[in-house]
Design a protein around this motif. Structure first.
Motif, PDB file in Angstrom:
ATOM      1  N   ALA A  66      22.185  -0.441  19.847  1.00  0.00           N
ATOM      2  CA  ALA A  66      22.293  -2.002  20.134  1.00  0.00           C
ATOM      3  C   ALA A  66      21.173  -2.219  19.675  1.00  0.00           C
ATOM      4  CB  ALA A  66      22.188  -1.917  21.754  1.00  0.00           C
ATOM      5  N   THR A  67      21.146  -4.040  19.551  1.00  0.00           N
ATOM      6  CA  THR A  67      19.952  -3.833  18.213  1.00  0.00           C
ATOM      7  C   THR A  67      18.879  -4.166  19.585  1.00  0.00           C
ATOM      8  OG1 THR A  67      21.152  -6.289  17.934  1.00  0.00           O
ATOM      9  CG2 THR A  67      20.856  -5.154  16.334  1.00  0.00           C
ATOM     10  N   LEU A  73      19.879   8.319  38.896  1.00  0.00           N
ATOM     11  CA  LEU A  73      19.455   9.690  38.366  1.00  0.00           C
ATOM     12  C   LEU A  73      18.240   8.928  38.041  1.00  0.00           C
ATOM     13  CD1 LEU A  73      22.645  11.063  36.949  1.00  0.00           C
ATOM     14  CD2 LEU A  73      21.739  11.606  38.749  1.00  0.00           C
ATOM     15  N   SER A 119      15.127   5.988  29.769  1.00  0.00           N
ATOM     16  CA  SER A 119      13.638   5.431  28.220  1.00  0.00           C
ATOM     17  C   SER A 119      12.575   6.453  28.669  1.00  0.00           C
ATOM     18  CB  SER A 119      13.510   4.277  28.603  1.00  0.00           C
ATOM     19  OG  SER A 119      12.260   4.070  27.275  1.00  0.00           O
ATOM     20  N   LEU A 120      12.649   6.825  28.271  1.00  0.00           N
ATOM     21  CA  LEU A 120      11.069   8.722  27.612  1.00  0.00           C
ATOM     22  C   LEU A 120      10.087   7.954  27.671  1.00  0.00           C
ATOM     23  CD1 LEU A 120      14.134  11.544  27.735  1.00  0.00           C
ATOM     24  CD2 LEU A 120      12.551  10.185  29.561  1.00  0.00           C
ATOM     25  N   GLY A 167      18.332   6.249  34.760  1.00  0.00           N
ATOM     26  CA  GLY A 167      17.523   4.660  34.456  1.00  0.00           C
ATOM     27  C   GLY A 167      17.913   3.885  35.040  1.00  0.00           C
ATOM     28  N   LYS A 195      14.784   9.061  20.234  1.00  0.00           N
ATOM     29  CA  LYS A 195      15.865   8.892  20.233  1.00  0.00           C
ATOM     30  C   LYS A 195      16.718   9.315  19.036  1.00  0.00           C
ATOM     31  CE  LYS A 195      17.041   5.873  22.554  1.00  0.00           C
ATOM     32  NZ  LYS A 195      17.932   6.422  24.075  1.00  0.00           N
ATOM     33  N   LEU A 251      23.230   5.112  25.422  1.00  0.00           N
ATOM     34  CA  LEU A 251      22.198   3.713  24.530  1.00  0.00           C
ATOM     35  C   LEU A 251      21.071   4.325  23.867  1.00  0.00           C
ATOM     36  CD1 LEU A 251      21.859   1.428  24.483  1.00  0.00           C
ATOM     37  CD2 LEU A 251      20.759   0.721  26.975  1.00  0.00           C
ATOM     38  N   SER A 252      20.888   3.557  22.555  1.00  0.00           N
ATOM     39  CA  SER A 252      20.472   4.388  21.765  1.00  0.00           C
ATOM     40  C   SER A 252      19.609   2.757  20.837  1.00  0.00           C
ATOM     41  CB  SER A 252      21.028   5.629  20.854  1.00  0.00           C
ATOM     42  OG  SER A 252      20.015   5.864  20.073  1.00  0.00           O
ATOM     43  N   ILE A 253      19.100   3.044  19.719  1.00  0.00           N
ATOM     44  CA  ILE A 253      18.776   1.892  19.154  1.00  0.00           C
ATOM     45  C   ILE A 253      19.385   1.999  17.938  1.00  0.00           C
ATOM     46  CG2 ILE A 253      16.974   0.883  18.401  1.00  0.00           C
ATOM     47  CD1 ILE A 253      15.194   2.572  19.767  1.00  0.00           C
ATOM     48  N   MET A 280       8.334  -8.551  25.264  1.00  0.00           N
ATOM     49  CA  MET A 280       7.659  -6.923  25.796  1.00  0.00           C
ATOM     50  C   MET A 280       6.447  -6.244  25.164  1.00  0.00           C
ATOM     51  SD  MET A 280      10.341  -3.945  26.949  1.00  0.00           S
ATOM     52  CE  MET A 280      10.267  -3.231  25.151  1.00  0.00           C
ATOM     53  N   LEU A 290      15.293  13.833  35.217  1.00  0.00           N
ATOM     54  CA  LEU A 290      15.491  14.230  34.582  1.00  0.00           C
ATOM     55  C   LEU A 290      15.055  15.837  33.214  1.00  0.00           C
ATOM     56  CD1 LEU A 290      16.877  11.326  32.335  1.00  0.00           C
ATOM     57  CD2 LEU A 290      18.622  13.626  33.626  1.00  0.00           C
ATOM     58  N   THR A 335      12.645   7.541  40.600  1.00  0.00           N
ATOM     59  CA  THR A 335      12.845   7.208  41.897  1.00  0.00           C
ATOM     60  C   THR A 335      13.121   7.575  43.208  1.00  0.00           C
ATOM     61  OG1 THR A 335      12.115   5.272  40.480  1.00  0.00           O
ATOM     62  CG2 THR A 335      12.797   4.452  42.554  1.00  0.00           C
TER      63      THR A 335
HETATM   64  N1  LIG Z   1      14.191  -3.215  24.178  1.00  0.00           N
HETATM   65  C1  LIG Z   1      15.542  -3.049  23.459  1.00  0.00           C
HETATM   66  O1  LIG Z   1      15.731  -3.774  22.591  1.00  0.00           O
HETATM   67  C2  LIG Z   1      15.961  -1.408  23.442  1.00  0.00           C
HETATM   68  C3  LIG Z   1      16.712  -1.770  22.231  1.00  0.00           C
HETATM   69  C4  LIG Z   1      18.296  -1.004  21.756  1.00  0.00           C
HETATM   70  C5  LIG Z   1      18.130   0.789  22.473  1.00  0.00           C
HETATM   71  N2  LIG Z   1      16.865   0.123  23.462  1.00  0.00           N
HETATM   72  C6  LIG Z   1      16.850   1.550  24.060  1.00  0.00           C
HETATM   73  O2  LIG Z   1      17.538   1.192  25.453  1.00  0.00           O
HETATM   74  C7  LIG Z   1      16.819   2.340  26.636  1.00  0.00           C
HETATM   75  C8  LIG Z   1      16.975   1.796  28.204  1.00  0.00           C
HETATM   76  O3  LIG Z   1      15.492   1.102  27.766  1.00  0.00           O
HETATM   77  P1  LIG Z   1      15.220   0.461  29.124  1.00  0.00           P
HETATM   78  O4  LIG Z   1      13.977  -1.368  28.271  1.00  0.00           O
HETATM   79  O5  LIG Z   1      16.262  -1.063  29.738  1.00  0.00           O
HETATM   80  O6  LIG Z   1      14.226   1.166  29.369  1.00  0.00           O
HETATM   81  P2  LIG Z   1      13.328   0.957  31.208  1.00  0.00           P
HETATM   82  O7  LIG Z   1      13.396  -0.896  31.577  1.00  0.00           O
HETATM   83  O8  LIG Z   1      12.263   0.881  30.340  1.00  0.00           O
HETATM   84  O9  LIG Z   1      14.147   2.142  31.811  1.00  0.00           O
HETATM   85  C9  LIG Z   1      13.629   3.278  32.466  1.00  0.00           C
HETATM   86  C10 LIG Z   1      14.568   3.767  32.859  1.00  0.00           C
HETATM   87  O10 LIG Z   1      14.859   5.494  32.983  1.00  0.00           O
HETATM   88  C11 LIG Z   1      13.718   6.383  34.020  1.00  0.00           C
HETATM   89  N3  LIG Z   1      12.994   7.268  33.631  1.00  0.00           N
HETATM   90  C12 LIG Z   1      12.438   7.653  32.823  1.00  0.00           C
HETATM   91  N4  LIG Z   1      11.731   8.699  33.113  1.00  0.00           N
HETATM   92  C13 LIG Z   1      12.700   9.215  33.578  1.00  0.00           C
HETATM   93  C14 LIG Z   1      13.270  10.408  33.740  1.00  0.00           C
HETATM   94  N5  LIG Z   1      11.330  11.389  32.916  1.00  0.00           N
HETATM   95  N6  LIG Z   1      13.695  11.028  34.724  1.00  0.00           N
HETATM   96  C15 LIG Z   1      14.456  10.510  34.692  1.00  0.00           C
HETATM   97  N7  LIG Z   1      14.257   9.130  35.031  1.00  0.00           N
HETATM   98  C16 LIG Z   1      13.623   8.273  34.112  1.00  0.00           C
HETATM   99  C17 LIG Z   1      13.216   5.246  34.893  1.00  0.00           C
HETATM  100  O11 LIG Z   1      13.432   5.530  36.327  1.00  0.00           O
HETATM  101  P3  LIG Z   1      12.487   5.704  36.881  1.00  0.00           P
HETATM  102  O12 LIG Z   1      10.570   5.474  36.345  1.00  0.00           O
HETATM  103  O13 LIG Z   1      12.750   5.752  38.390  1.00  0.00           O
HETATM  104  O14 LIG Z   1      12.272   7.278  36.843  1.00  0.00           O
HETATM  105  C18 LIG Z   1      13.955   4.392  34.614  1.00  0.00           C
HETATM  106  O15 LIG Z   1      15.343   3.655  35.640  1.00  0.00           O
HETATM  107  C19 LIG Z   1      16.105   3.224  25.678  1.00  0.00           C
HETATM  108  O16 LIG Z   1      16.035   4.509  25.698  1.00  0.00           O
HETATM  109  C20 LIG Z   1      15.927   2.058  24.634  1.00  0.00           C
HETATM  110  O17 LIG Z   1      15.557   2.970  23.803  1.00  0.00           O
HETATM  111  C21 LIG Z   1      16.269  -0.454  24.221  1.00  0.00           C
END
Ligand SMILES: NC(=O)c1ccc[n+]([C@@H]2O[C@H](COP(=O)([O-])OP(=O)(O)OC[C@H]3O[C@@H](n4cnc5c(N)ncnc54)[C@H](OP(=O)(O)O)[C@@H]3O)[C@@H](O)[C@H]2O)c1
Length: 244
Positions: A127-128, A26, A56-57, A3, A108, A91-93, A136, A34, A29
């Motif tokens: 993380a919170t 990984l 993030s899937l 990611g 998750k 990284l989880s929630i 967002m 994965l 892009t």
């Molecule tokens: N937002 C919050 O407040 C929060 C809080 C706590 C925890 N989290 C967790 O933090 C994590 C990261 O969140 P984020 O907002 O930073 O994510 P994001 O900006 O949506 O980025 C997602 C990443 O995952 C990659 N990805 C998606 N599908 C994929 C696949 N099939 N194979 C390989 N790579 C893949 C994407 O790259 P490509 O598109 O190039 O594949 C991108 O680099 C999440 O798991 C989320 O649950 C979020």
């Protein structure tokens, strides 16, 4: 870094490079899905010491979320096992077990279970919500200038501090446990979204509602971290100030 093009993954990658590490990206892009696993993933992980999974899937329903999180995590862990990777950091929630949530929460939880059941030494960083989370979700729900938003009480954390902790943890030994990271104070999600969108020059009418992914089970203090969580220092106000 799984990611590396994402919100947190890109910050993680920047920090790793600044600290003199070599980074293997990984993501789709970079030619690695994965969900496919396969030889490209195995080749990419040769010589890798630690993996930080900040991917993030996407999934539309609970069954798909469970399936993709288990499949992607199992593929990653299998490849790590074969390559002799010594530490898997994911990284989880925070507070994931206190609510049933929507598909992402289901996914998750399945991801965490897969990591715990695997053979690669791990650390789970829960993380919170990030400082930009309310804006967002409002942006995602926006229709004709109006966005429904759940009136959540949050303890938000700065994305840069999440990245810092992931890097620090990956540089050390696997804890075989879960670390919770939270922000320094509590905030109202509607207020956060309103102020963030205004700072970004976006005209949005916010409609607070518990209808949608974040239902009434998210009301009250359910998303606030327990005592014992590691606390970031950057307040929401400081983060907002840094946008201007
Ligand atoms: N937002 C919050 O407040 C929060 C809080 C706590 C925890 N989290 C967790 O933090 C994590 C990261 O969140 P984020 O907002 O930073 O994510 P994001 O900006 O949506 O980025 C997602 C990443 O995952 C990659 N990805 C998606 N599908 C994929 C696949 N099939 N194979 C390989 N790579 C893949 C994407 O790259 P490509 O598109 O190039 O594949 C991108 O680099 C999440 O798991 C989320 O649950 C979020």
């Amino acid at each position: 870094v799984a990611g590396p093009t994402g919100r947190i993954g890109s910050l993680v990658q920047d920090r790793l490079l600044a600290r003199g590490h070599q980074v293997v990206p990984l993501s789709r892009t970079h030619g690695i899905d994965l969900l496919d696993g396969g030889p490209s993933l195995r080749t990419a992980l040769r010589g890798v010491a630690a993996v930080i999974d900040a991917s993030s899937l996407a999934a539309t329903d609970n069954a798909e979320a469970e399936r993709v999180h288990v499949a992607a995590t199992a593929a990653l862990l299998d490849a790590e096992d074969e390559a002799g990777v010594g530490h898997h950091v994911v990284l989880s929630i925070a507070c994931l077990d206190r609510v049933s949530g929507g598909p992402h929460y289901v996914g998750k939880r399945a991801q965490e279970r897969t990591v715990k059941a695997g053979t690669v030494p791990y650390t789970i960083v829960r993380a919170t919500q990030f400082h930009d989370f309310p804006a967002m979700i409002a942006r995602r729900a926006l229709v004709d200038g109006v966005a429904p938003i759940p009136p959540l009480l949050l303890q938000p954390v700065a994305p840069v501090e999440v990245a810092d902790v992931l890097v620090e943890i990956a540089e050390g030994q696997a804890l075989g446990d879960t670390l919770v990271l939270a922000g320094p104070g509590t905030e109202d999600a509607v207020d956060m979204a309103r102020r963030t969108l205004a700072a970004q020059g976006q005209q949005v009418t916010l409609r607070p509602t518990w209808q949608g992914t974040f239902g009434l089970e998210f009301a009250g203090e359910v998303l606030l971290a327990d005592e014992g969580a590691r606390l970031g220092r950057v307040t929401f106000d400081e983060w907002l100030g840094s946008l201007q």
